[in-house]
Each structure stands twice: as structure tokens, then as C-alpha cells.
Write a protein that holds these residues in place. Structure first.
Motif, PDB file in Angstrom:
ATOM      1  N   UNK A  56      23.294  40.233  45.182  1.00 21.81           N
ATOM      2  CA  UNK A  56      24.261  39.131  45.065  1.00 21.81           C
ATOM      3  C   UNK A  56      25.291  39.333  43.971  1.00 21.81           C
ATOM      4  N   UNK A  57      25.013  40.205  42.995  1.00 24.46           N
ATOM      5  CA  UNK A  57      25.974  40.470  41.931  1.00 24.46           C
ATOM      6  C   UNK A  57      27.162  41.288  42.428  1.00 24.46           C
ATOM      7  N   UNK A  58      27.011  41.876  43.591  1.00 27.09           N
ATOM      8  CA  UNK A  58      28.048  42.752  44.133  1.00 27.09           C
ATOM      9  C   UNK A  58      28.767  42.047  45.279  1.00 27.09           C
ATOM     10  N   UNK A  59      30.092  42.051  45.241  1.00 23.48           N
ATOM     11  CA  UNK A  59      30.897  41.464  46.298  1.00 23.48           C
ATOM     12  C   UNK A  59      31.311  42.544  47.297  1.00 23.48           C
ATOM     13  N   UNK A  60      31.418  42.150  48.555  1.00 30.81           N
ATOM     14  CA  UNK A  60      31.843  43.094  49.578  1.00 30.81           C
ATOM     15  C   UNK A  60      32.946  42.475  50.432  1.00 30.81           C
ATOM     16  N   UNK A  61      33.862  43.317  50.880  1.00 34.42           N
ATOM     17  CA  UNK A  61      34.967  42.883  51.734  1.00 34.42           C
ATOM     18  C   UNK A  61      34.529  42.949  53.187  1.00 34.42           C
ATOM     19  N   UNK A  62      34.839  41.902  53.944  1.00 33.54           N
ATOM     20  CA  UNK A  62      34.445  41.830  55.349  1.00 33.54           C
ATOM     21  C   UNK A  62      35.705  41.633  56.195  1.00 33.54           C
ATOM     22  N   UNK A  63      35.862  42.474  57.193  1.00 31.05           N
ATOM     23  CA  UNK A  63      36.997  42.360  58.111  1.00 31.05           C
ATOM     24  C   UNK A  63      36.625  41.421  59.259  1.00 31.05           C
ATOM     25  N   UNK A  75      29.037  36.154  40.149  1.00 33.78           N
ATOM     26  CA  UNK A  75      30.434  36.587  39.997  1.00 33.78           C
ATOM     27  C   UNK A  75      31.364  35.737  40.880  1.00 33.78           C
ATOM     28  N   UNK A  76      32.476  35.314  40.316  1.00 36.17           N
ATOM     29  CA  UNK A  76      33.477  34.535  41.046  1.00 36.17           C
ATOM     30  C   UNK A  76      34.788  35.317  41.019  1.00 36.17           C
ATOM     31  N   UNK A  77      35.227  35.877  42.161  1.00 36.49           N
ATOM     32  CA  UNK A  77      36.478  36.641  42.184  1.00 36.49           C
ATOM     33  C   UNK A  77      37.698  35.714  42.179  1.00 36.49           C
ATOM     34  N   UNK A 108      35.796  37.945  51.223  1.00 34.53           N
ATOM     35  CA  UNK A 108      34.821  38.559  50.330  1.00 34.53           C
ATOM     36  C   UNK A 108      33.570  37.681  50.241  1.00 34.53           C
ATOM     37  N   UNK A 109      32.425  38.352  50.197  1.00 35.56           N
ATOM     38  CA  UNK A 109      31.159  37.639  50.113  1.00 35.56           C
ATOM     39  C   UNK A 109      30.183  38.445  49.275  1.00 35.56           C
ATOM     40  N   UNK A 110      29.113  37.772  48.884  1.00 33.00           N
ATOM     41  CA  UNK A 110      28.084  38.453  48.100  1.00 33.00           C
ATOM     42  C   UNK A 110      27.243  39.346  49.005  1.00 33.00           C
ATOM     43  N   UNK A 111      26.934  40.524  48.511  1.00 34.47           N
ATOM     44  CA  UNK A 111      26.079  41.444  49.249  1.00 34.47           C
ATOM     45  C   UNK A 111      24.673  40.851  49.373  1.00 34.47           C
ATOM     46  N   UNK A 112      24.111  40.924  50.575  1.00 39.74           N
ATOM     47  CA  UNK A 112      22.793  40.319  50.806  1.00 39.74           C
ATOM     48  C   UNK A 112      21.721  40.938  49.926  1.00 39.74           C
TER      49      UNK A 112
END
Length: 796
Positions: free
Chosen positions: A772-779, A709-711, A765-769
């Protein structure tokens, strides 16, 4: 002769005619028995000129303030007077005078004892802001700066400014500051007249101004005086100490990560003096024993040196020479090295033609440069990269002040600057093959003539009216690029280039900038104020990040980049009630900005010879309300302020041609800064800041590329979201040592970010370890922990 030159000459002629007419009319109004009292007001202990000291003569209520060099002049009828002089933190000076002829009188003021200080401060406070005609003037003494809890215990001028209304930053560790919704490059920062282009050490955690070398700080954010130009949002005027002309004095401090030391004294008592102040951080040295062996060659430090000397030739002539040099160095072994720094120099001559005619002439030089160097840790690879860039400014500014009479004070002069921009050179080497990208130097010149009249119309009305006429030229001796026009959010196609010979003007602009402020005394110690101004800006900071970095690029106005123009109107009220020791102020403002620099999406700014093709010109606006309450007397002092404001931009082809929030929009900002004298030895202080989150752009859609996935941002609108709100509490406690006649010392204990708030610098935003299909927001938080500090300050 071109139409522009004809208009320029006509406007200059009208300006000169107005100046001469004002001189003639005011001079003719003087009575034959008028005399002039003039001189300098100085600190008795060290000879420092005191800026904005207030002098009053009664009967007649003649009131005047010293200028930026400590000089005053007042015209009054012959007779007997009571003279009073007040200045914050000093004993009041009072004496009886018989004035039958023009007299020169230098006045020494004595620093007030601690027991009397609050009385003196209270008396001066009522005159401080109410005596100014213009709106949006903020002044800080270095004593106030030192009382504000600071990062790692180091008093910092720029961080102190962020506690004032209308002044913000985009995040922790961000370089510079934003004033009323403007960019950081819209602030004219001058140190003894010389411009400073990057005022930050350690990527924004400290400023380049050594508190031991600074005498006076004034920030103009409204209709600033006509002698200042070239920036659109504000002027930060910093005056350095002249040096103690009575005896040798040493000041310094030793803290967690760096130390500072200043030495000042007379070269010839009462006639000349000097000051030298230096700082050096040593966090890399302290951390080295705790690092892994492979990391011990890393470097992380900054240093700066500030120096000034003056010499009084005679009672009418004084020379000043001052300079600054500072540098930051980051290094990772032999593999990477990053340096940046400023160098400035100012030669100033004060000449007194007569007790009523004062001349200051300044010649100054400023340079900002940076360099990046990388090379492979494999000696056989032969890979390296070097990048350098700089901007240099040379200027001259003679300014004449004429104290015509007690109703008019005229100031006029000229200012000429020459800019030399070196956008950069990058040399990459791989396997013995070099690739050299060197951008053409750019040159510009700015010439201005200005005039201003401070007019006391009557006891209730005061007017400050000024005009500044600017002419800017983008000069040759460079490659000039011409692009085909497009308003789309895409890179403009190059049409052709042209080599232009040295000294030839490629493009020129002329602007007339009116500045007008008015003050009306509604009742005793309550004043209504209003102002209108225009300012233009000819150089631009190219940065497509929320927080500018030291490697961002300064660029002049060219045939493709117009100067930006800002019109501002403001109105407000300031009052100091007789019954309570508080000062209340409220101010509203509206700014309209034209030809504001903007960027296409994914603009390429680094070592891009066609960078102008990635730039667009738009418009902007900002407006707001600033409320403040100050208390400057008693054991509890400080201020509370609230700012409600908006800052927006609009550029054809961007964000669907709609208005969008600028990166500098902070809708709500609250500052609380307070200090409390617990007893003779302990002082306590706290500072709290709350602000709405910085606007940002997030991806709101996605597509799949090779099953990943590419956001991306599908709406095409900028800054539709905000980072979480920012807030932080800092505290400090100062323990005064047992002072002797020769040594005074204190310990400052501080805690930065008392409750460990993890403020978001950005969210990515990065791929969940695990998926990988799921993106997660990182502060990402720059400083997310509690940071204690301890500093020992000394003076002898």
C-alpha cells in the motif's frame, strides 16, 4: 437612453443603410432586357429538394447553386441557352431553352445508375469545394457516411465528422466533438434550425441523428455565414428529409444492439409528404438471459423519433413542420435511474415574393433535460435522492434572400432567442427528513440582425461579406449573485445577493461581428482563399472533466460570466488537377479567444448555488495546418488528411499565470477513410485514425497522511503531461442482396478496433495491493477489444 442603446441603434442604422445602398446600386446596374429563370431542383423519384445542386447556362457561363431549400434564381439577358444541371450521384440534366421573359422552371433530377455514377461524381466533384467562397466548409452526403465503418455497424454522422481535418474528440465514448481546439459547447448544432444541446446517445457512442431521416450535412469551421451566431467554433447545419411525395417508401436496418425504421410517403402526391423515422436499442433485452438473476432488472437503452411533414399551399408558399424526440435510460434495478434526452420542434414557412426574392421564416423550440434518481435497496432505510435539470430555447428567424443579379446575392434577416435555464433541483431524503437544494432559474435573450452579400466581382474574384449585430441580455426573475473580485485560484467570496424582477435586464452586451471571405482563381480549378471572422458566445457548458457528461450544466453569461469572443483568420488553397481525379486542399488558421471560461482547482459544479464563485475568465489561442487529399470517383474513393495544431489557454492565477495546453489540444492527427467497390455485390471499406494523446495533469509529488502516501500536483501547472497516443483501425464489408423491384437489401459486416488497441481514456493512480505504500498507474480503456458487428439494411 443609455450609451449602449445609442450605439446599437447607430450600428443598426448603418447596417440598414448599407443594405439599402447595395440594393440601389445593384438594381440600377441591371439592363432593361434582363430576365429571371427560377425554380426548384428536386429528386425525380421522391420530390426531395436538392441542396447545392449546380445550374449552368451557356453561352455566358451563368452559374448558380440551389439554396438550403432547393431554390435557385439566375438573372440573364434574353436569348437562347443551353441549360445544364449537375448534382452528385445524379444524371446530368440538359436541355435547350429560349428565354424571352422571366420564367419559373422546376427541374427533376434522376438518380444515376451505378454504372454511370462515377462519371457523374467526377464531373460534380470539380465544382463542389471550389465553388464555395468561404474556407473551412465540410460537407458529407449520407452515402459517404454509410460507407465509413462504424461502431456496431450503425452509420453515425458525428463519428463520420471525426474523420475530417480539424475535428477531434478527447477519447473513446466522449460526447460531442471539438473543432480547431474549441470546447464541445462552442459548436452550434442545429437540426432543421432548432438547436440540439446534447447530440449523443449512450454516453457518446452514437449520435442522435437518424441516418434515414437526414438529407444534408454542412459543417462550417471557418468564417461561417452571418446568419449563424451564438457559438465560437463551428456550425453543424443538419437538414432533414422532406419525405417522398411520389410513393410510399420504407427503409430500415436490424443490427446487433438496435434497429431502425423509417416510413415516408405522399399525403397528397406532388403537393405534400411526410417522413417518420424511429430507432430503439435492445442491448439490455439481449443481454438479460446471460445476466445473473439479481442483475436482470437493469436497463440500458435509448430511443428516438424523428418526424417531418410539408404542404405546398401554392407555387409561392410552402409549410414545413418537423420535430425530434429522443431519450437515454440507464437503470440499476429499482436503486438507480439515469435519464437524459432532447426534444425539438420547427415550424417553417417558405414564401416566394418574386422569382428573385425568397423568404424563409422559422419558429423553433428546443429542450434538453436530464434526471438522476437513487434510493436505498433497504426498504426500511428511507434514503433517496432525485436530481433534475433542463435548458429550453424558443426562437424565431425570418431570413430574406434577394437574387439581385448574377453578381450579387443578398441575404438578410433577424434572429431572436429566449433562453430558460434550470440549473437543477436536488432532493435528498434520509430517515424521513428531506433536504431540498433548488437553484434559481436563469433567463437570457439574444437578438440579432444580419446581412450578407455574395459578390462575384469578376471571373477571378469572389467576395462573401457579412455583418451580424448581436445584443444579449441576462434577464431577471432570479437571484443575482455579486462576488468580490479576485484573480487567485480560489473560490471568490460572496459579497451580496439581489432579487431582480422579471423582464429586467441585469447585464447586457452588444457586439458587431464581421465575417469576410474572399476567393481568387489562380488558374483553372485552382483557387486561393482567405477569411476573417468574429463570433461571440453567450452560454457555457460547465464541466471540469476531460469529456463532458449528460449531467454537465449549461449556464448563461451573467453579471459574473462574460460572453466569450473569438476572432479567427484563415487562408488556404484548393485545387483539382485536370490530369488526375484528386482534390488537394491546404488551410492554415489562427484563433484568438477572449473571456474563455475556466475553473479554479477542485471547482464544485454540481448543484452549487454559488457556482459562479468557482469560475474564472481567461483567454486562449489555437493555430494549425490542415492538409487533405480526396478522391470521389472510380472504384476506390475516400480521403486522407493530416492536422498539425495547438490549443492553449491562459488564466490569471492558474498554472502560474503561464500558457498551458487545453484539454482539446491534439498536436498531430491523421485520418484515412477509404472504400473500394470489389464487384457488383461487394464493397469494402476501412477507416484509420491516429492522434496525439490528450493533455492531462498527473500528481508529481506526495505527502504522508496517517502513514499512507497521498499524491498531488506540486508544480501547480495544468496539463503538463499527455495520455498515450490514440490509434484505431475499423473495417467493413457490404454484401448487396439480390434485389427485386420491391425490395432492396444489403448485409454490412464490420469490425471495430481491428487489432484490439487499448486506448487510454484516462490514467489514474491507486495503492498497490501487495504494498500500500507504493502507488501504481492504471490505464482505463473504454473499448479495448475487437468488436464485430452485422447489420441487415432494407428498403422497399
Amino acid at each position: 437612453m443609455s450609451l449602449i442603446h445609442c450605439r446599437l441603434r447607430l450600428m443598426m442604422g448603418l447596417l440598414l443603410f448599407s443594405f439599402l445602398a447595395a440594393i440601389a446600386s445593384t438594381a440600377s446596374a441591371q439592363t432593361t432586357n434582363s430576365v429571371t429563370l427560377s425554380g426548384y431542383i428536386r429528386d425525380k423519384a421522391n420530390g426531395e429538394a436538392l441542396i447545392n445542386a449546380t445550374l449552368r447556362l451557356n453561352p455566358g457561363s451563368f452559374t448558380v447553386q440551389t439554396n438550403a431549400y432547393g431554390f435557385y434564381s439566375v438573372t440573364l439577358p434574353q436569348g437562347n441557352y443551353t441549360l445544364q444541371v449537375t448534382y452528385t450521384g445524379y444524371d446530368e440534366y440538359s436541355r435547350e431553352l429560349v428565354i424571352n421573359q422571366s420564367t419559373s422552371l422546376d427541374i427533376p433530377l434522376q438518380v444515376a445508375p451505378a454504372a454511370m455514377e462515377e462519371v457523374i461524381v467526377q464531373g460534380e466533384k470539380k465544382l463542389k469545394r471550389t465553388n464555395t467562397v468561404a474556407l473551412g466548409i465540410q460537407q458529407l452526403t449520407m452515402n459517404q457516411v454509410r460507407k465509413i465503418p462504424a461502431f456496431m455497424g450503425e452509420p453515425d454522422l458525428v463519428k463520420a465528422l471525426l474523420t475530417l481535418p480539424g475535428i477531434t474528440t478527447v477519447g473513446e465514448g466522449a460526447s460531442g466533438f471539438n473543432v480547431r481546439g474549441g470546447n464541445v459547447d462552442e459548436n452550434l448544432i442545429i437540426m432543421d434550425e432548432a438547436p440540439v444541446f446534447n447530440a449523443s446517445h449512450m454516453l457518446g457512442f452514437f449520435s442522435v441523428f437518424n441516418p434515414d431521416a437526414v438529407k444534408n450535412v454542412t459543417l462550417y469551421k471557418g468564417a461561417f455565414p452571418s446568419e449563424y451566431g451564438g457559438r465560437a467554433s463551428s456550425v453543424l447545419d443538419i437538414r432533414m428529409k422532406d419525405g417522398n411525395n411520389q410513393h410510399l417508401a420504407v427503409n430500415g436496418g436490424i443490427g446487433n444492439i438496435f434497429s431502425r425504421l423509417s416510413v415516408e410517403g405522399p399525403l397528397q402526391k406532388d403537393k405534400s409528404s411526410f417522413i417518420v423515422a424511429a430507432r430503439r436499442s435492445y442491448i439490455d433485452v439481449l443481454a438479460k438471459p446471460f445476466l445473473k438473476a439479481e442483475d436482470r432488472d437493469n436497463t440500458l437503452y435509448f430511443y428516438d423519433l424523428t418526424a417531418k411533414a410539408n404542404y405546398t399551399i401554392n407555387e409561392n408558399n410552402t409549410l414545413f413542420l418537423s420535430g425530434y424526440f429522443g431519450r437515454d435510460v440507464f437503470g440499476v434495478g429499482d436503486e438507480a435511474r439515469f435519464k437524459w434526452g432532447n426534444a425539438t420542434g420547427t415550424l417553417r414557412w417558405n414564401h416566394l415574393f418574386s422569382p428573385k426574392l425568397f423568404l424563409n421564416t422559422s419558429v423553433y423550440y428546443s429542450k434538453y433535460d436530464y434526471s438522476l434518481a437513487f434510493k436505498s435497496d433497504d426498504a426500511n432505510a428511507g434514503e433517496s435522492y432525485d436530481w433534475t435539470s433542463n435548458i429550453q430555447t424558443l426562437g424565431v428567424k425570418p431570413t430574406l434572400t434577394w437574387y439581385v443579379n448574377n453578381k450579387h446575392q443578398l441575404k438578410g434577416g433577424v434572429n431572436y432567442l429566449h433562453y430558460n435555464f434550470f440549473p437543477g433541483q436536488g432532493i435528498a431524503e434520509s430517515d424521513g427528513v428531506k433536504n431540498d437544494i433548488t437553484l434559481s432559474r436563469r433567463y437570457g435573450s439574444e437578438a440579432a440582425v444580419f446581412i450578407e452579400d455574395n459578390w462575384k466581382i469578376n471571373p477571378k474574384w469572389n467576395l462573401q461579406a457579412g455583418l451580424r449585430l448581436n445584443r444579449y441580455a441576462y434577464l431577471g426573475n432570479t437571484t443575482v449573485y455579486y462576488y468580490r473580485d479576485t484573480t487567485a485560484n480560489v473560490r471568490k467570496p460572496l459579497d451580496h445577493t439581489e432579487e431582480v424582477e422579471s423582464g429586467k435586464a441585469v447585464s447586457t452586451w452588444s457586439f458587431l461581428e464581421p465575417r469576410l471571405s474572399v476567393r481568387y482563381e489562380l488558374k483553372k480549378n485552382t483557387y486561393l482563399k482567405a477569411g476573417v471572422s468574429r463570433s461571440t458566445q453567450y452560454l457555457h457548458l460547465l464541466s471540469n472533466t476531460a469529456s463532458p457528461t449528460p449531467v454537465d450544466l449549461y449556464f448563461p453569461s451573467t453579471n459574473n460570466i462574460n460572453p466569450s469572443i473569438t476572432d479567427q483568420v484563415s487562408a488556404g488553397i484548393v485545387t483539382v488537377p485536370q490530369s488526375i481525379p484528386l482534390e488537394f486542399s491546404a488551410e492554415v488558421f489562427y484563433k484568438k479567444m477572449d473571456d474563455v471560461l475556466d475553473y479554479i482547482d477542485n471547482a464544485s459544479l454540481d448543484l452549487n448555488p454559488l457556482v459562479e464563485g468557482d469560475l474564472m475568465m481567461g483567454k486562449g489561442k489555437s493555430y494549425g495546418l490542415e492538409l487533405e487529399v480526396k478522391k470521389e470517383s472510380g472504384r476506390l474513393t475516400g480521403w486522407v488528411n493530416y492536422t498539425l495544431s495547438r490549443s492553449l489557454r491562459k488564466t490569471e492565477g492558474i498554472s502560474k499565470n503561464d500558457w498551458y495546453l487545453s484539454r482539446f489540444d491534439r498536436t498531430h492527427v491523421v485520418n484515412v477513410s477509404t472504400s473500394y467497390t470489389l464487384n457488383k455485390r461487394w464493397d469494402l471499406a476501412a477507416s484509420f485514425n491516429f492522434g496525439s494523446g490528450v493533455p492531462t495533469t498527473y500528481p508529481d509529488q506526495r505527502f504522508d497522511f496517517q502513514d499512507l502516501p497521498v499524491p498531488y500536483n506540486g508544480t501547480g501547472k495544468r496539463n503538463e503531461y499527455r495520455l498515450p497516443a490514440y490509434h484505431r483501425l475499423d473495417v467493413s464489408a457490404t454484401l448487396k442482396g439480390k434485389n427485386t423491384k420491391k425490395l432492396k437489401s444489403e448485409w454490412v459486416f464490420g469490425i471495430y478496433n481491428l487489432y484490439g488497441r487499448q486506448n487510454a481514456y484516462t490514467i489514474y493512480f491507486r495503492a498497490n495491493e501487495d504494498n500500500p505504500q507504493q502507488k501504481e498507474a492504471v490505464r482505463l480503456s473504454i473499448l479495448g477489444s475487437i468488436i464485430p458487428s452485422i447489420t441487415w439494411n432494407f428498403k422497399f
